[in-house]
Write an enzyme that holds these catalytic residues in place. Structure first.
Site, PDB file in Angstrom:
ATOM      1  N   CYS A 167      -4.313   7.022  10.023  1.00 24.09           N
ATOM      2  CA  CYS A 167      -4.991   5.883  10.628  1.00 24.09           C
ATOM      3  C   CYS A 167      -6.327   6.367  11.175  1.00 24.09           C
ATOM      4  O   CYS A 167      -6.372   7.220  12.076  1.00 24.09           O
ATOM      5  CB  CYS A 167      -4.135   5.324  11.760  1.00 24.09           C
ATOM      6  SG  CYS A 167      -4.956   4.019  12.696  1.00 24.09           S
ATOM      7  N   CYS A 204     -10.582   2.945   6.641  1.00 26.39           N
ATOM      8  CA  CYS A 204      -9.358   2.423   7.258  1.00 26.39           C
ATOM      9  C   CYS A 204      -8.304   2.573   6.171  1.00 26.39           C
ATOM     10  O   CYS A 204      -8.550   2.203   5.011  1.00 26.39           O
ATOM     11  CB  CYS A 204      -9.525   0.947   7.633  1.00 26.39           C
ATOM     12  SG  CYS A 204      -7.967   0.128   8.052  1.00 26.39           S
TER      13      CYS A 204
HETATM   14  N1  DGL Z   1      -4.928   1.569   9.227  1.00 32.39           N
HETATM   15  C1  DGL Z   1      -5.694   1.701  10.405  1.00 32.39           C
HETATM   16  C2  DGL Z   1      -6.929   2.560  10.191  1.00 32.39           C
HETATM   17  O1  DGL Z   1      -6.943   3.407   9.316  1.00 32.39           O
HETATM   18  C3  DGL Z   1      -5.993   0.552  11.317  1.00 32.39           C
HETATM   19  C4  DGL Z   1      -5.598  -0.845  11.050  1.00 32.39           C
HETATM   20  C5  DGL Z   1      -5.478  -1.634  12.343  1.00 32.39           C
HETATM   21  O2  DGL Z   1      -4.415  -1.526  12.952  1.00 32.39           O
HETATM   22  O3  DGL Z   1      -6.453  -2.300  12.756  1.00 32.39           O
HETATM   23  O4  DGL Z   1      -7.889   2.448  10.901  1.00 32.39           O
END
Ligand code: DGL
Length: 267
Positions: free
Chosen positions: A78, A192
């Site tokens: 993440c 993301c």
């Molecule tokens: N998948 C997450 C990232 O790489 C964030 C998504 C979220 O919860 O806003 O930033």
């Protein structure tokens, strides 16, 4: 150093299903690695949260997960959590922690125009961590940043078998290409982990764009950090654990099974 237990898993962590884009790359390189995938659905989305909220949430949650599953290595799949809390998580845990940060380096290495894009969450694109990546890996280049929170929800619904509205993807791409110098943009970093899951839709919305993400680099890093360790002879049923209710993830079952995550639990 005590020997690593052959069955000790790799633990992946994200707010939702975004980390599956990272898991996929790792599975290719370590096919029999036992996997625990933790999704913080009680906290999704991270991208609209404050730095203080992420700091208060992520290290504590990972502490609980490490205590429960005793992983050999943790991957924070993440970008939002990593650009805010990676050093705190590392300080709090006594296992190796691999982070996921926006793929500005590979984007800078492959641009021909010197104008690169970053699509991420609102929380990620405003981080000083991103400024530092730009200074280190893309000096003298133009980095255009755009927050595309709608793509997080689009990826979540796609993996639930729903068809997201195509205008979401053109809006996200126009958010970059309509910025000054956006006409020269040739490579966009998907900053993301949810976004590679909708890369086909983004490509359809902007066919001239090349996309890069960090998953292959993370797979290489995990292989390097676990070199010499024993792995099971055969792959086992992967565990998916959510901080939310099981009812909320019912629609994800088919997708999770396709990533080898067949034991679905609540933390
Ligand atoms: N998948 C997450 C990232 O790489 C964030 C998504 C979220 O919860 O806003 O930033």
């Amino acid at each position: 150093m005590p020997a690593i237990d052959t069955d000790a898993p790799l633990l992946f962590f994200d707010s939702g299903i975004g980390g599956l884009s990272v898991l996929q790359a790792v599975r290719k390189s370590l096919p029999t690695a036992p996997i625990v995938y933790a999704a913080d659905y009680a906290g999704l989305p991270y991208g609209t949260k404050s730095e203080a909220e992420i700091m208060a949430r992520v290290p504590a949650l990972l502490g609980r997960l490490v205590e429960r599953y005793r992983p050999r290595l943790v991957t924070i799949a993440c970008n939002t959590a990593c650009t805010i809390a990676l050093s705190h998580v590392r300080a709090a845990l006594d296992v190796p922690v691999v982070g996921t940060v926006p793929a500005i380096k590979p984007a800078a290495e492959s641009t021909r125009t010197g104008v690169i894009g970053l699509l991420g969450t609102a929380a990620t694109i405003r981080q000083a961590y991103v400024d530092r990546l730009q200074t280190a890996h893309a000096p003298g280049m133009t980095l255009l940043r755009h927050a595309a929170p709608e793509l997080v929800h689009a990826a979540e619904s796609k993996l639930r078998g729903e068809a997201p509205d195509p205008s979401i993807f053109s809006r996200a791409m126009q958010g970059l290409t309509l910025l000054p110098d956006g006409d020269r943009l040739d490579v966009t970093a998907l900053g993301c982990t949810h976004f590679p899951l909708v890369q086909d839709e983004l490509s359809a919305a902007c066919p001239r764009m090349r996309f890069v993400d960090g998953s292959a680099g993370i797979a290489r890093r995990i292989r390097y950090l676990t070199a010499g360790q024993e792995w099971p002879a055969e792959s086992s049923e992967g565990v998916f654990v959510t901080t939310g209710s099981l009812a909320d993830v019912e629609g994800l079952q088919t997708a999770l099974h396709s990533y080898g995550l067949t034991q679905i639990k609540s933390l």
